[in-house]
Design a protein around this motif. Sequence first.
Motif, short mmCIF file in Angstrom:
data_model
loop_
_atom_site.label_atom_id
_atom_site.label_comp_id
_atom_site.label_asym_id
_atom_site.label_seq_id
_atom_site.Cartn_x
_atom_site.Cartn_y
_atom_site.Cartn_z
N ILE A 107 -19.22 32.20 -3.85
CA ILE A 107 -19.11 30.76 -4.13
C ILE A 107 -18.99 30.50 -5.63
CG2 ILE A 107 -20.33 28.56 -4.00
CD1 ILE A 107 -21.54 29.54 -1.35
N GLU A 108 -19.81 31.20 -6.42
CA GLU A 108 -19.77 31.00 -7.87
C GLU A 108 -18.43 31.44 -8.45
OE1 GLU A 108 -21.42 29.73 -11.50
OE2 GLU A 108 -22.12 29.47 -9.44
N MET A 109 -17.87 32.54 -7.95
CA MET A 109 -16.57 33.01 -8.43
C MET A 109 -15.49 31.97 -8.14
SD MET A 109 -16.52 36.09 -9.90
CE MET A 109 -15.02 36.98 -9.52
N ARG A 110 -15.49 31.41 -6.95
CA ARG A 110 -14.49 30.41 -6.57
C ARG A 110 -14.59 29.17 -7.45
NH1 ARG A 110 -12.11 30.96 -1.42
NH2 ARG A 110 -12.85 32.78 -0.25
N GLN A 111 -15.81 28.74 -7.72
CA GLN A 111 -16.00 27.54 -8.53
C GLN A 111 -15.65 27.77 -10.00
OE1 GLN A 111 -20.12 26.59 -7.70
NE2 GLN A 111 -19.59 25.26 -5.97
N SER A 112 -16.04 28.93 -10.51
CA SER A 112 -15.87 29.19 -11.95
C SER A 112 -14.43 29.34 -12.36
CB SER A 112 -16.66 30.44 -12.34
OG SER A 112 -18.03 30.26 -12.13
N PHE A 113 -13.60 29.93 -11.50
CA PHE A 113 -12.21 30.15 -11.87
C PHE A 113 -11.37 28.87 -11.86
CE2 PHE A 113 -12.71 34.81 -11.15
CZ PHE A 113 -12.23 35.20 -12.39
N THR A 114 -11.99 27.77 -11.48
CA THR A 114 -11.32 26.47 -11.61
C THR A 114 -11.87 25.68 -12.80
OG1 THR A 114 -12.90 25.41 -10.10
CG2 THR A 114 -10.93 26.38 -9.12
N ASP A 115 -12.77 26.30 -13.57
CA ASP A 115 -13.42 25.64 -14.69
C ASP A 115 -12.74 26.08 -15.99
OD1 ASP A 115 -15.11 24.69 -16.70
OD2 ASP A 115 -16.91 24.95 -15.48
N ALA A 116 -12.11 25.15 -16.69
CA ALA A 116 -11.40 25.48 -17.93
C ALA A 116 -12.35 26.00 -19.01
CB ALA A 116 -10.64 24.26 -18.45
N PHE A 117 -13.60 25.50 -19.02
CA PHE A 117 -14.56 25.96 -20.03
C PHE A 117 -14.86 27.44 -19.84
CE2 PHE A 117 -18.96 26.83 -21.26
CZ PHE A 117 -18.93 26.46 -22.60
N VAL A 118 -15.00 27.87 -18.59
CA VAL A 118 -15.28 29.27 -18.30
C VAL A 118 -14.11 30.14 -18.74
CG1 VAL A 118 -15.78 30.95 -16.49
CG2 VAL A 118 -16.79 28.68 -16.38
N LEU A 119 -12.90 29.72 -18.40
CA LEU A 119 -11.72 30.49 -18.77
C LEU A 119 -11.58 30.58 -20.29
CD1 LEU A 119 -9.16 29.14 -16.14
CD2 LEU A 119 -10.47 31.27 -16.08
N PHE A 120 -11.93 29.50 -21.00
CA PHE A 120 -11.90 29.53 -22.46
C PHE A 120 -12.91 30.54 -22.99
CE2 PHE A 120 -13.43 28.22 -26.62
CZ PHE A 120 -12.24 28.03 -27.32
N GLY A 121 -14.12 30.56 -22.39
CA GLY A 121 -15.18 31.44 -22.86
C GLY A 121 -14.90 32.91 -22.64
N ILE A 122 -14.17 33.25 -21.57
CA ILE A 122 -13.96 34.66 -21.27
C ILE A 122 -12.59 35.17 -21.73
CG2 ILE A 122 -15.52 34.59 -19.30
CD1 ILE A 122 -13.11 34.57 -17.46
N VAL A 123 -11.68 34.26 -22.07
CA VAL A 123 -10.34 34.68 -22.48
C VAL A 123 -10.04 34.31 -23.92
CG1 VAL A 123 -7.87 34.49 -22.00
CG2 VAL A 123 -9.50 34.51 -20.10
#
Length: 266
Positions: free
Chosen positions: A20-36
């Motif tokens: 569930i957390e993986m599905r939610q996080s990959f739609t979060d732009a903040f998360v993508l900014f933090g890891i990429v």
Amino acid sequence: MSALQKLRANLRVIFMAFEIEMRQSFTDAFVLFGIVVQPMIVAFMALWMLKDQVADYAIFVVVGSGMTGLWTTLLFQGGNSITGERWTGTLEPLSCAPAPLRMVVTGKLLANITQSLLSIVFCYGFISLIMGLPLSIAEPWLFAGSIILTVVAFIAFGLLIGSLFILNPDVQRFQNGLEFVVYIFSGFLFPIALLPMWSTPFSYILTPYWAARALHAASSGTGNQQEILFCWGMLILLTIVYVIFSKYLFRVILKKAREDATLNMQ
């Protein structure tokens, strides 16, 4: 319920929370900014400052900037996922459900750390492809072992931080400050020997410090096998300490939920 059945049940809870957390996080732009994006910015700035010495320290920068992405994702996404449960009013029901809250948080943290491991991959690609710097790992097997222990140690660290987020919502106000404090004390991009002597004990009680030290030594070949194994031992020891302390804190959380009914208070 037997011990084996309990283990299977806990693993199922961890897996479901992870998914569930993986599905939610990959739609979060903040998360993508933090890891990429952020780790690549950190890597570029560090390499630009090194200039003529960049070839000698490229792998050090890759690992260090990847660790920044790992810590940033754990701190913000791990903490915010718990805060989100409080805002939506599901934190108390979740803590009182048959599934242990600690297993739910563990699944969330595992998902966050799995995502943030992409930071190292993106930094590697950024430096090797765009900047034309060849990278190699001096001790690949020791590096792989260090990665595994780093994941486990960060989950234990996240359980400790997550329990504090649950117990006291005001902890979230210090997120930005905690991010750079751990960067500095853990020696992600520069050795802690550059810091004042009084700050050294703070580094020694942080698993990110020992993780960074092991990964730097294994990737660049600057440390011998005994040093890396010592870092592994410290990671295991501190992980056990963190897990024991977080277990106590989660008992306090259950008391606040079941007896005081104050867990959802902002």
